[in-house]
Design a protein around this motif. Sequence first.
Motif, PDB file in Angstrom:
ATOM      1  N   LEU A 108       9.431  -1.723   4.574  1.00  0.00           N
ATOM      2  CA  LEU A 108       9.069  -1.868   3.161  1.00  0.00           C
ATOM      3  C   LEU A 108       8.622  -0.526   2.589  1.00  0.00           C
ATOM      4  CD1 LEU A 108       8.520  -3.521   0.606  1.00  0.00           C
ATOM      5  CD2 LEU A 108       6.232  -3.982   1.522  1.00  0.00           C
ATOM      6  N   LEU A 109       7.817   0.201   3.332  1.00  0.00           N
ATOM      7  CA  LEU A 109       7.360   1.516   2.883  1.00  0.00           C
ATOM      8  C   LEU A 109       8.549   2.415   2.570  1.00  0.00           C
ATOM      9  CD1 LEU A 109       5.070   3.629   2.481  1.00  0.00           C
ATOM     10  CD2 LEU A 109       5.336   4.169   4.902  1.00  0.00           C
ATOM     11  N   GLN A 110       9.553   2.432   3.439  1.00  0.00           N
ATOM     12  CA  GLN A 110      10.737   3.266   3.206  1.00  0.00           C
ATOM     13  C   GLN A 110      11.482   2.837   1.948  1.00  0.00           C
ATOM     14  OE1 GLN A 110      13.249   3.989   6.684  1.00  0.00           O
ATOM     15  NE2 GLN A 110      11.500   3.474   7.986  1.00  0.00           N
ATOM     16  N   ILE A 111      11.610   1.526   1.763  1.00  0.00           N
ATOM     17  CA  ILE A 111      12.307   1.015   0.574  1.00  0.00           C
ATOM     18  C   ILE A 111      11.534   1.377  -0.698  1.00  0.00           C
ATOM     19  CG2 ILE A 111      12.864  -1.126  -0.654  1.00  0.00           C
ATOM     20  CD1 ILE A 111      13.745  -2.270   2.055  1.00  0.00           C
ATOM     21  N   LEU A 112      10.213   1.217  -0.668  1.00  0.00           N
ATOM     22  CA  LEU A 112       9.409   1.555  -1.842  1.00  0.00           C
ATOM     23  C   LEU A 112       9.458   3.057  -2.124  1.00  0.00           C
ATOM     24  CD1 LEU A 112       6.260  -0.733  -1.353  1.00  0.00           C
ATOM     25  CD2 LEU A 112       8.252  -1.122  -2.830  1.00  0.00           C
ATOM     26  N   GLU A 113       9.451   3.868  -1.070  1.00  0.00           N
ATOM     27  CA  GLU A 113       9.575   5.325  -1.243  1.00  0.00           C
ATOM     28  C   GLU A 113      10.900   5.664  -1.916  1.00  0.00           C
ATOM     29  OE1 GLU A 113       7.807   8.164  -0.509  1.00  0.00           O
ATOM     30  OE2 GLU A 113       6.033   7.050   0.122  1.00  0.00           O
ATOM     31  N   LYS A 114      11.958   5.070  -1.403  1.00  0.00           N
ATOM     32  CA  LYS A 114      13.289   5.353  -1.956  1.00  0.00           C
ATOM     33  C   LYS A 114      13.374   4.923  -3.421  1.00  0.00           C
ATOM     34  CE  LYS A 114      18.077   5.299  -0.701  1.00  0.00           C
ATOM     35  NZ  LYS A 114      19.039   5.061   0.341  1.00  0.00           N
ATOM     36  N   GLY A 115      12.704   3.811  -3.748  1.00  0.00           N
ATOM     37  CA  GLY A 115      12.711   3.323  -5.125  1.00  0.00           C
ATOM     38  C   GLY A 115      11.624   3.924  -5.997  1.00  0.00           C
ATOM     39  N   LYS A 116      10.889   4.909  -5.450  1.00  0.00           N
ATOM     40  CA  LYS A 116       9.808   5.589  -6.168  1.00  0.00           C
ATOM     41  C   LYS A 116       8.759   4.613  -6.696  1.00  0.00           C
ATOM     42  CE  LYS A 116      12.620   9.610  -7.505  1.00  0.00           C
ATOM     43  NZ  LYS A 116      13.275   9.671  -6.278  1.00  0.00           N
ATOM     44  N   THR A 117       8.472   3.582  -5.891  1.00  0.00           N
ATOM     45  CA  THR A 117       7.452   2.597  -6.277  1.00  0.00           C
ATOM     46  C   THR A 117       6.367   2.458  -5.213  1.00  0.00           C
ATOM     47  OG1 THR A 117       8.831   0.828  -5.382  1.00  0.00           O
ATOM     48  CG2 THR A 117       8.985   1.219  -7.745  1.00  0.00           C
ATOM     49  N   ASN A 118       6.210   3.469  -4.381  1.00  0.00           N
ATOM     50  CA  ASN A 118       5.195   3.414  -3.330  1.00  0.00           C
ATOM     51  C   ASN A 118       3.884   3.977  -3.870  1.00  0.00           C
ATOM     52  OD1 ASN A 118       3.848   3.227  -0.894  1.00  0.00           O
ATOM     53  ND2 ASN A 118       4.505   5.264  -0.281  1.00  0.00           N
ATOM     54  N   LYS A 119       3.000   3.086  -4.319  1.00  0.00           N
ATOM     55  CA  LYS A 119       1.737   3.518  -4.917  1.00  0.00           C
ATOM     56  C   LYS A 119       0.520   2.961  -4.192  1.00  0.00           C
ATOM     57  CE  LYS A 119       3.680   3.397  -9.582  1.00  0.00           C
ATOM     58  NZ  LYS A 119       3.478   2.871 -10.934  1.00  0.00           N
ATOM     59  N   TRP A 120       0.739   2.096  -3.192  1.00  0.00           N
ATOM     60  CA  TRP A 120      -0.369   1.368  -2.610  1.00  0.00           C
ATOM     61  C   TRP A 120      -0.304   1.389  -1.087  1.00  0.00           C
ATOM     62  CZ3 TRP A 120       3.420  -0.848  -5.755  1.00  0.00           C
ATOM     63  CH2 TRP A 120       3.115  -0.877  -7.116  1.00  0.00           C
ATOM     64  N   PRO A 121      -1.460   1.265  -0.431  1.00  0.00           N
ATOM     65  CA  PRO A 121      -1.426   1.099   1.025  1.00  0.00           C
ATOM     66  C   PRO A 121      -0.827  -0.254   1.382  1.00  0.00           C
ATOM     67  CG  PRO A 121      -3.671   0.883   0.193  1.00  0.00           C
ATOM     68  CD  PRO A 121      -2.809   1.267  -0.976  1.00  0.00           C
ATOM     69  N   ILE A 122      -0.240  -0.342   2.565  1.00  0.00           N
ATOM     70  CA  ILE A 122       0.361  -1.595   3.034  1.00  0.00           C
ATOM     71  C   ILE A 122      -0.368  -2.015   4.306  1.00  0.00           C
ATOM     72  CG2 ILE A 122       2.452  -2.747   3.837  1.00  0.00           C
ATOM     73  CD1 ILE A 122       4.059  -0.617   2.279  1.00  0.00           C
ATOM     74  N   ARG A 123      -0.825  -3.245   4.330  1.00  0.00           N
ATOM     75  CA  ARG A 123      -1.579  -3.757   5.483  1.00  0.00           C
ATOM     76  C   ARG A 123      -0.848  -4.964   6.067  1.00  0.00           C
ATOM     77  NH1 ARG A 123      -7.541  -4.380   6.060  1.00  0.00           N
ATOM     78  NH2 ARG A 123      -7.714  -5.036   8.226  1.00  0.00           N
TER      79      ARG A 123
ATOM     80  N   ARG B 181      -4.809  -2.265 -10.230  1.00  0.00           N
ATOM     81  CA  ARG B 181      -4.463  -3.184 -11.318  1.00  0.00           C
ATOM     82  C   ARG B 181      -2.943  -3.319 -11.312  1.00  0.00           C
ATOM     83  NH1 ARG B 181      -9.214  -3.757 -13.426  1.00  0.00           N
ATOM     84  NH2 ARG B 181     -10.614  -2.032 -13.838  1.00  0.00           N
ATOM     85  N   PHE B 182      -2.480  -4.362 -10.667  1.00  0.00           N
ATOM     86  CA  PHE B 182      -1.042  -4.568 -10.565  1.00  0.00           C
ATOM     87  C   PHE B 182      -0.527  -5.087 -11.897  1.00  0.00           C
ATOM     88  CE2 PHE B 182      -2.527  -5.076  -6.149  1.00  0.00           C
ATOM     89  CZ  PHE B 182      -1.747  -4.110  -5.534  1.00  0.00           C
ATOM     90  N   THR B 183       0.224  -4.255 -12.598  1.00  0.00           N
ATOM     91  CA  THR B 183       0.784  -4.681 -13.871  1.00  0.00           C
ATOM     92  C   THR B 183       2.037  -5.507 -13.626  1.00  0.00           C
ATOM     93  OG1 THR B 183       2.217  -2.735 -14.094  1.00  0.00           O
ATOM     94  CG2 THR B 183      -0.058  -2.549 -14.962  1.00  0.00           C
ATOM     95  N   SER B 184       2.442  -6.235 -14.637  1.00  0.00           N
ATOM     96  CA  SER B 184       3.667  -7.034 -14.485  1.00  0.00           C
ATOM     97  C   SER B 184       4.874  -6.124 -14.287  1.00  0.00           C
ATOM     98  CB  SER B 184       3.865  -7.960 -15.685  1.00  0.00           C
ATOM     99  OG  SER B 184       3.915  -7.225 -16.879  1.00  0.00           O
ATOM    100  N   SER B 185       4.871  -4.939 -14.885  1.00  0.00           N
ATOM    101  CA  SER B 185       6.010  -4.030 -14.691  1.00  0.00           C
ATOM    102  C   SER B 185       6.024  -3.470 -13.261  1.00  0.00           C
ATOM    103  CB  SER B 185       6.004  -2.906 -15.725  1.00  0.00           C
ATOM    104  OG  SER B 185       4.844  -2.124 -15.618  1.00  0.00           O
ATOM    105  N   GLU B 186       4.850  -3.231 -12.656  1.00  0.00           N
ATOM    106  CA  GLU B 186       4.802  -2.783 -11.265  1.00  0.00           C
ATOM    107  C   GLU B 186       5.274  -3.892 -10.329  1.00  0.00           C
ATOM    108  OE1 GLU B 186       1.199   0.492 -11.256  1.00  0.00           O
ATOM    109  OE2 GLU B 186       0.676  -1.635 -11.195  1.00  0.00           O
ATOM    110  N   PHE B 187       4.832  -5.097 -10.604  1.00  0.00           N
ATOM    111  CA  PHE B 187       5.255  -6.262  -9.815  1.00  0.00           C
ATOM    112  C   PHE B 187       6.777  -6.393  -9.874  1.00  0.00           C
ATOM    113  CE2 PHE B 187       6.170 -10.789  -9.350  1.00  0.00           C
ATOM    114  CZ  PHE B 187       5.465 -11.107  -8.197  1.00  0.00           C
ATOM    115  N   GLU B 188       7.339  -6.315 -11.065  1.00  0.00           N
ATOM    116  CA  GLU B 188       8.793  -6.428 -11.239  1.00  0.00           C
ATOM    117  C   GLU B 188       9.521  -5.263 -10.577  1.00  0.00           C
ATOM    118  OE1 GLU B 188      10.710  -8.951 -12.359  1.00  0.00           O
ATOM    119  OE2 GLU B 188       8.807 -10.040 -12.452  1.00  0.00           O
ATOM    120  N   ALA B 189       8.945  -4.065 -10.645  1.00  0.00           N
ATOM    121  CA  ALA B 189       9.575  -2.893 -10.026  1.00  0.00           C
ATOM    122  C   ALA B 189       9.667  -3.080  -8.512  1.00  0.00           C
ATOM    123  CB  ALA B 189       8.798  -1.627 -10.368  1.00  0.00           C
ATOM    124  N   VAL B 190       8.598  -3.554  -7.894  1.00  0.00           N
ATOM    125  CA  VAL B 190       8.615  -3.804  -6.448  1.00  0.00           C
ATOM    126  C   VAL B 190       9.651  -4.878  -6.128  1.00  0.00           C
ATOM    127  CG1 VAL B 190       7.281  -4.717  -4.506  1.00  0.00           C
ATOM    128  CG2 VAL B 190       6.239  -3.043  -6.046  1.00  0.00           C
TER     129      VAL B 190
END
Length: 185
Positions: free
Chosen positions: A100-115, A161-170
């Motif tokens: 998931l981290l790699q996919i978010l990096e590639k999509g330029k949407t990696n803004k948060w830690p993943i647990r 603060r997860f915005t609806s646009s961030e949620f949709e981007a992920v």
Amino acid sequence: MTLTDAGNAGEDSVRDVLREIKGTLISGFIRSKNICYYDRNFQIDFLLFVPKIGLVILEVKNWKGTVKATAEEKWLQEVYGYKNEYGNASLQSLRTSGMLLQILEKGKTNKWPIRPVVVFANDHAKILKAKGRHAPQTDIILKSMISQWVSENSSDEIMYRFTSSEFEAVKNVISQYTSEYVENA
């Protein structure tokens, strides 16, 4: 009931718990179908958006009986006198988090830690966790402990603060790699 049916039933029961805490402890959650990324298949059982933690990957198992969770490649399940070996669910959740981290990096949407966390949907399962250097690689909880785990692992010093646009981007980045299961060569 097949293993797939049991797994789906377990995930459905966890989804019910997540719906109850959505808007209070978590901002939202998504699930995925099969994801294929660089010829590697994986699935996100649940990706939680937790304001005071970040992103949380839930790897759901609907096993019953006694489960011996260790750092080894296989975990042992004992039920009704029978023993079964299954892949280490902590390693599976770590792999999912890494992909998931790699996919978010590639999509330029990696803004948060993943647990990553392993959740047993069957609250009657008895989980025996090894200690010390043999301990499992992630937290392991029962479905009934999800709210407590989120509360105990939340930090008042963090607020995403997860915005609806961030949620949709992920969601959109993940959906770009969603495909039918492809047998690895």
